[in-house]
Write an enzyme that holds these catalytic residues in place. Structure first.
Site, short mmCIF file in Angstrom:
data_model
loop_
_atom_site.label_atom_id
_atom_site.label_comp_id
_atom_site.label_asym_id
_atom_site.label_seq_id
_atom_site.Cartn_x
_atom_site.Cartn_y
_atom_site.Cartn_z
N LYS A 111 -22.55 -25.43 56.01
CA LYS A 111 -21.77 -26.43 55.29
C LYS A 111 -20.94 -27.22 56.29
O LYS A 111 -20.14 -26.62 57.02
CB LYS A 111 -20.87 -25.70 54.27
CG LYS A 111 -20.13 -26.60 53.31
CD LYS A 111 -19.44 -25.78 52.23
CE LYS A 111 -18.52 -26.63 51.38
NZ LYS A 111 -17.79 -25.81 50.39
N ASP A 250 -21.68 -29.11 38.90
CA ASP A 250 -22.38 -28.87 40.17
C ASP A 250 -21.72 -27.76 40.96
O ASP A 250 -22.26 -27.31 41.97
CB ASP A 250 -22.42 -30.17 41.00
CG ASP A 250 -21.03 -30.74 41.26
OD1 ASP A 250 -20.33 -31.04 40.28
OD2 ASP A 250 -20.65 -30.86 42.44
P1 AMP Z 1 -17.70 -31.04 46.11
O1 AMP Z 1 -16.48 -31.79 45.66
O2 AMP Z 1 -17.50 -30.32 47.39
O3 AMP Z 1 -18.27 -30.19 45.05
O4 AMP Z 1 -18.77 -32.16 46.46
C1 AMP Z 1 -19.25 -33.08 45.53
C2 AMP Z 1 -20.37 -33.89 46.13
O5 AMP Z 1 -19.90 -34.65 47.25
C3 AMP Z 1 -21.53 -33.07 46.66
O6 AMP Z 1 -22.70 -33.79 46.43
C4 AMP Z 1 -21.22 -32.96 48.11
O7 AMP Z 1 -22.37 -32.71 48.89
C5 AMP Z 1 -20.65 -34.33 48.41
N1 AMP Z 1 -19.76 -34.33 49.59
C6 AMP Z 1 -18.54 -33.76 49.69
N2 AMP Z 1 -18.02 -33.97 50.91
C7 AMP Z 1 -18.93 -34.68 51.62
C8 AMP Z 1 -18.98 -35.20 52.95
N3 AMP Z 1 -17.98 -35.05 53.83
N4 AMP Z 1 -20.10 -35.88 53.32
C9 AMP Z 1 -21.12 -36.05 52.46
N5 AMP Z 1 -21.13 -35.59 51.20
C10 AMP Z 1 -20.05 -34.91 50.77
MG MG Z 2 -19.74 -28.89 45.12
#
Ligand code: AMP
Ligand code: MG
Length: 491
Positions: A111, A250
């Protein structure tokens, strides 16, 4: 010798629409911060080799180990109630799966390992702070006995990431039973790809619910299985004061593990309406809302599975509603049983629920520390003169009234004081990852490149139910000026 990962990949053998093949982006100067050696051994990996420079390169995504089939998984999801048809792993790459020492298939995922076709505007990277937070809290959850993804390693990349400020970049190696989410089903449902939903459901049943392989109605049984695991999971969260913070679909795992540690937090003083996440302005994911949200997420899963329930839509909907109806009963049973254990009751009697609710109400009114009240109640079970539980209440008299009823109730059971105390201590932790401790550890690492506080916190949290007198201060709630009022996802 090179590090050998005994990969046996099954997800990347699914149809191409399930993922994008993408390799991690190499980084300049990886340095291993932490390796979870017991977990490495459990996964069949050599911890000594993982601690070599070559191991650090693998864990940073600079070198792809033999047998890996790196992919970013596709998924959709409801974020704060709003549907996004395509999210996917924007900053995580699944290297592959290994079968662990107990025969369980486990995903090994990096990650923060660089952009993928799902990155949208993101940089695909992770900052050191959130990586350490996930390491600490996920391993603490594991030690508390709560189903969770694990953390195998944290490395710094040697490259900066730009957030509100410039921060050190890091990669977390996450281990999970799988990374399949409610949102994975939603990805195919919104595309009306029933074949893919069936493929995914079959994969999930074989992998996470093998008992259902020969069920008469396997897809109905699958929904019932996920409902049961999520209901039990959320009950476990409430029983330790955990607030996930971003229960988007998700971030809701089909295997029933806690996944995606962003702005998560444990509460200090008991407050059912507690919210820490800076982005949860409406309190959608507040502590006491979590069961309701889990059911909402499961309802989204049920909608995805409807096409597998048969051609008669009305009948399918009724069946799904019936299965979802079991959530509240399973949740309540798990939550009430857990609460009874927390207050040291071995049997079930009329009035127990009200007795326990009265304690919780008094705790909320008196800003009693959630963790310490229950732990010290265990001390009081062993020795009625022990009054540290009482001391948690702004108005200690509120506790006295309740404690009188509690002593009368426990006196109806034959167990000795010592037996009751040790049963209570086995379910009421002394140590939780308190926000102010986590923050302090992150500050030391980010500002001073000092990982000693991180190491010590991780060590204390590895045996949360044991008094560790030399680390007693870690049990303390924050002083007023140490209180952390908000947590951030840091993405
Ligand atoms: P999360 O809030 O961590 O559940 O992420 C929500 C979405 O945003 C998911 O599709 C993650 O893969 C994407 N995402 C979060 N942070 C990043 C980042 N720094 N670069 C690319 N995608 C991100
Ligand atoms: Mg997530």
């Amino acid at each position: 010798m090179t590090v050998h990962f005994p990969f046996q990949n099954s997800y990347s053998a699914l149809p191409d629409s399930f993922f994008a093949r993408v390799a991690p982006t190499p980084v300049s100067a990886p340095r291993l911060i932490k390796l979870n050696r017991p977990l490495a051994v459990q996964l069949g990996l050599d911890p000594d080799l993982l601690e070599t420079p070559e191991g650090a390169e693998i864990l940073a995504g600079k070198t792809v180990p033999a047998g890996a089939d790196p992919i970013a998984m596709a998924y959709a999801g409801h974020q704060f109630g709003n549907f996004v048809p395509q999210l996917g792993d924007g900053r995580a790459i699944l290297l592959g799966e290994v079968i662990d020492k107990s025969g369980l298939r486990r995903d090994i995922q990096l990650k923060g390992s660089g952009p993928t076709p799902f990155s949208r505007r993101g940089d695909g990277r992770a900052a050191l702070g959130p990586v350490l937070r996930e390491y600490i809290v996920s391993e603490a959850m594991f030690a508390l006995g709560i189903p969770t993804t694990r953390s195998l390693a944290a490395v710094i990349t040697g490259e900066p990431v730009i957030r509100e400020t410039v921060l050190p970049g890091a990669v977390l190696t996450r281990v999970a039973s799988s990374h399949i989410r409610v949102g994975t089903f939603q990805f195919f449902a919104v595309r009306r790809d029933t074949d893919a939903i069936r493929r995914l459901a079959d994969h999930v049943i074989a992998r996470h619910y093998p008992d259902l392989l020969h069920a008469e109605r396997p897809y109905h049984a699958l929904l019932a299985g996920v409902v049961a695991r999520q209901a039990e999971l959320v009950a476990r969260w409430l029983l330790v004061g955990f607030i996930h913070g971003v229960m988007n679909t998700d971030n809701s795992s089909i295997s029933g593990e806690t996944i995606d540690y962003g702005p998560c937090a444990f509460m200090d003083a008991y407050n059912p309406a507690q919210v820490f996440s800076s982005i949860d302005e409406m309190g959608r994911y507040a502590y006491a809302n979590q069961p309701r949200i889990a059911l909402w997420n499961l309802t989204r899963l049920a909608e995805c599975l409807l096409p597998l329930f048969g051609d008669e839509q009305e009948k399918a909907v009724a069946e799904a509603q019936d299965i979802l109806g079991a959530f509240s009963e399973t949740f309540s049973a798990a939550y009430q049983a857990g609460l009874r254990k927390k207050v040291g009751l071995f049997t079930e009697r009329d009035g127990d629920e009200a007795l326990i609710q009265d304690l919780l109400d008094a705790m909320a009114k008196n800003q009693a520390d959630f963790t310490l009240t229950f732990r010290k109640l265990g001390d009081a079970a062993g020795d009625p003169a022990a009054d540290d539980a009482r001391a948690q209440f702004m108005d200690p008299a509120a506790f006295d009234d309740w404690a009188k009823r509690w002593h009368e109730r426990t006196a109806l059971e034959p167990q000795s004081a010592a037996v009751r105390q040790s049963a209570m201590h086995a379910v009421n932790p002394v140590f939780i990852p308190r926000n102010h401790r986590v923050e302090a550890v992150i500050q030391a690492a980010v500002n001073d490149d000092n990982y000693a506080p991180f190491e010590e916190l991780v060590k204390v949290l590895a045996t949360p139910y044991q008094d560790q007198p030399e680390y007693a201060a870690y049990a303390d709630p924050p002083l007023p000026d140490q209180r952390v009022l908000q947590t951030f996802c840091g993405t």
